[in-house]
Scaffold this motif. Structure first.
Motif, short mmCIF file in Angstrom:
data_model
loop_
_atom_site.label_atom_id
_atom_site.label_comp_id
_atom_site.label_asym_id
_atom_site.label_seq_id
_atom_site.Cartn_x
_atom_site.Cartn_y
_atom_site.Cartn_z
N ASN A 1 0.85 -1.19 0.00
CA ASN A 1 0.00 0.00 0.00
C ASN A 1 0.89 1.24 0.00
O ASN A 1 1.74 1.40 0.87
N PRO A 2 0.72 2.15 -0.98
CA PRO A 2 1.61 3.32 -1.07
C PRO A 2 1.51 4.25 0.13
O PRO A 2 2.41 5.07 0.33
N TYR A 3 0.45 4.14 0.93
CA TYR A 3 0.29 5.00 2.09
C TYR A 3 0.70 4.32 3.40
O TYR A 3 0.59 4.92 4.47
N SER A 4 1.16 3.08 3.32
CA SER A 4 1.57 2.39 4.56
C SER A 4 3.03 2.69 4.89
O SER A 4 3.85 2.93 4.01
N ILE A 5 3.32 2.69 6.19
CA ILE A 5 4.69 2.76 6.70
C ILE A 5 5.00 1.38 7.28
O ILE A 5 4.27 0.90 8.15
N ILE A 6 6.06 0.75 6.80
CA ILE A 6 6.36 -0.59 7.28
C ILE A 6 7.47 -0.56 8.35
O ILE A 6 8.22 0.41 8.44
N SER A 7 7.53 -1.62 9.13
CA SER A 7 8.63 -1.75 10.07
C SER A 7 9.92 -1.97 9.30
O SER A 7 9.98 -2.84 8.41
N PRO A 8 10.98 -1.23 9.64
CA PRO A 8 12.25 -1.40 8.93
C PRO A 8 13.07 -2.58 9.45
O PRO A 8 14.06 -2.95 8.83
N VAL A 9 12.66 -3.14 10.58
CA VAL A 9 13.44 -4.19 11.24
C VAL A 9 12.52 -5.21 11.90
O VAL A 9 11.33 -4.96 12.09
N ASP A 10 13.11 -6.34 12.28
CA ASP A 10 12.48 -7.24 13.24
C ASP A 10 12.85 -6.73 14.62
O ASP A 10 14.04 -6.48 14.90
N GLY A 11 11.88 -6.55 15.50
CA GLY A 11 12.20 -6.05 16.83
C GLY A 11 10.96 -5.90 17.68
O GLY A 11 9.91 -6.48 17.39
N VAL A 12 11.09 -5.10 18.72
CA VAL A 12 9.99 -4.85 19.66
C VAL A 12 9.71 -3.35 19.67
O VAL A 12 10.64 -2.55 19.80
#
Length: 262
Positions: free
Chosen positions: A77-88
């Motif tokens: 989705n062009p409006y989504s921000i994704i997590s850049p890493v695996d983490g907490v």
């Protein structure tokens, strides 16, 4: 008293020569004997690794491992921000008018974090998100949005712990640790991706070449556990209601969205 004791202890153990010693150890062929116990103690998911465990010849190889291409899905989705890493997800909130944000009751200056007042001004009254990586996590960093890389720069030398104890009793680790900052201009938003080194670990290596980067593309890696801080401009980012502090997140997973009226 506990804060003073803790700071005194880590002041003795966070110096560059110790980081160099640890780096030499983890890159040494002799460190291979530690891989089975490290994998067991930190419960690494060997099924996700790009290569069989026997093909990692040093601890550094294991720390910086890649994953199979099929185990992480990047939200398109062009409006989504994704997590850049695996983490907490360690913390999230608003950057105040006086250019600070609060983590565990402690104020952090984004001017100090970014090193330039002019840059910090962009993020006043915007949002911040902090994601912590433990030694068990995948250590490669991917970009949360597609866009143009405006600039990258590094600050700091020593590195304090960025775990719960470090945040509570350390010496402002997010704004004093060695860190590498990348600013990205997307089609719909502008952001800073701050990669923060952890205790003993000043290894943050940029891997992306070129000005443009696609969402989910690798941009850098840590040599051990650490933290990323995402900074967004005012009225440009909304955290997903499904994402809570203390929750595990994965690369490619949407953690929020670009404000649609931006």
């Amino acid at each position: 008293m506990i804060k003073l004791f803790y700071r005194s202890l880590i002041e003795l153990t966070n110096r560059p020569f110790l980081s160099k010693w640890l780096e030499r150890l983890t890159r040494s062929k002799y460190s291979k004997v530690l891989i089975p116990s490290f994998t067991r103690v930190y419960k690494l998911n060997i099924e996700e690794m790009e290569k069989p465990i026997s093909e990692y010849h040093t601890l550094h190889d294991l720390f910086t491992r890649k994953l199979k291409s099929t185990v992480r899905t990047v939200d398109t989705n062009p409006y989504s921000i994704i997590s850049p890493v695996d983490g907490v997800l360690a913390e999230q909130g608003e950057i105040t008018i006086d250019q600070t944000f609060v983590v565990k009751g402690k104020d952090y200056s984004i001017v100090e974090m970014l090193g330039e007042k002019e840059v910090a001004t962009k993020y006043v009254e915007g949002k911040f998100v902090i994601i912590y990586l433990s030694p068990s996590h995948y250590h490669r960093i991917h970009t949360p949005i597609s866009g143009k890389i405006l600039s990258s720069w590094s600050l700091g030398t020593s590195s304090y712990p960025v775990n719960q104890w470090g945040i509570l009793y350390g010496k402002s680790p997010f704004s004093k640790n060695f860190r590498v900052i990348t600013e990205i201009q997307g089609d719909h938003t502008h952001m800073a991706l701050v990669k923060v080194g952890a205790m003993f670990v000043n290894g943050i290596d940029l891997t992306h070449q070129g000005e443009h980067i696609e969402k989910g593309e690798e941009i850098a890696y840590f040599s051990f556990g650490s933290t990323v801080v995402l900074l967004f401009e005012k009225n440009t980012f909304t955290l997903s209601e499904e994402i809570k502090v203390g929750q595990e997140v994965k690369v490619g997973q949407p953690i929020g969205k670009i404000t649609e009226d931006n």
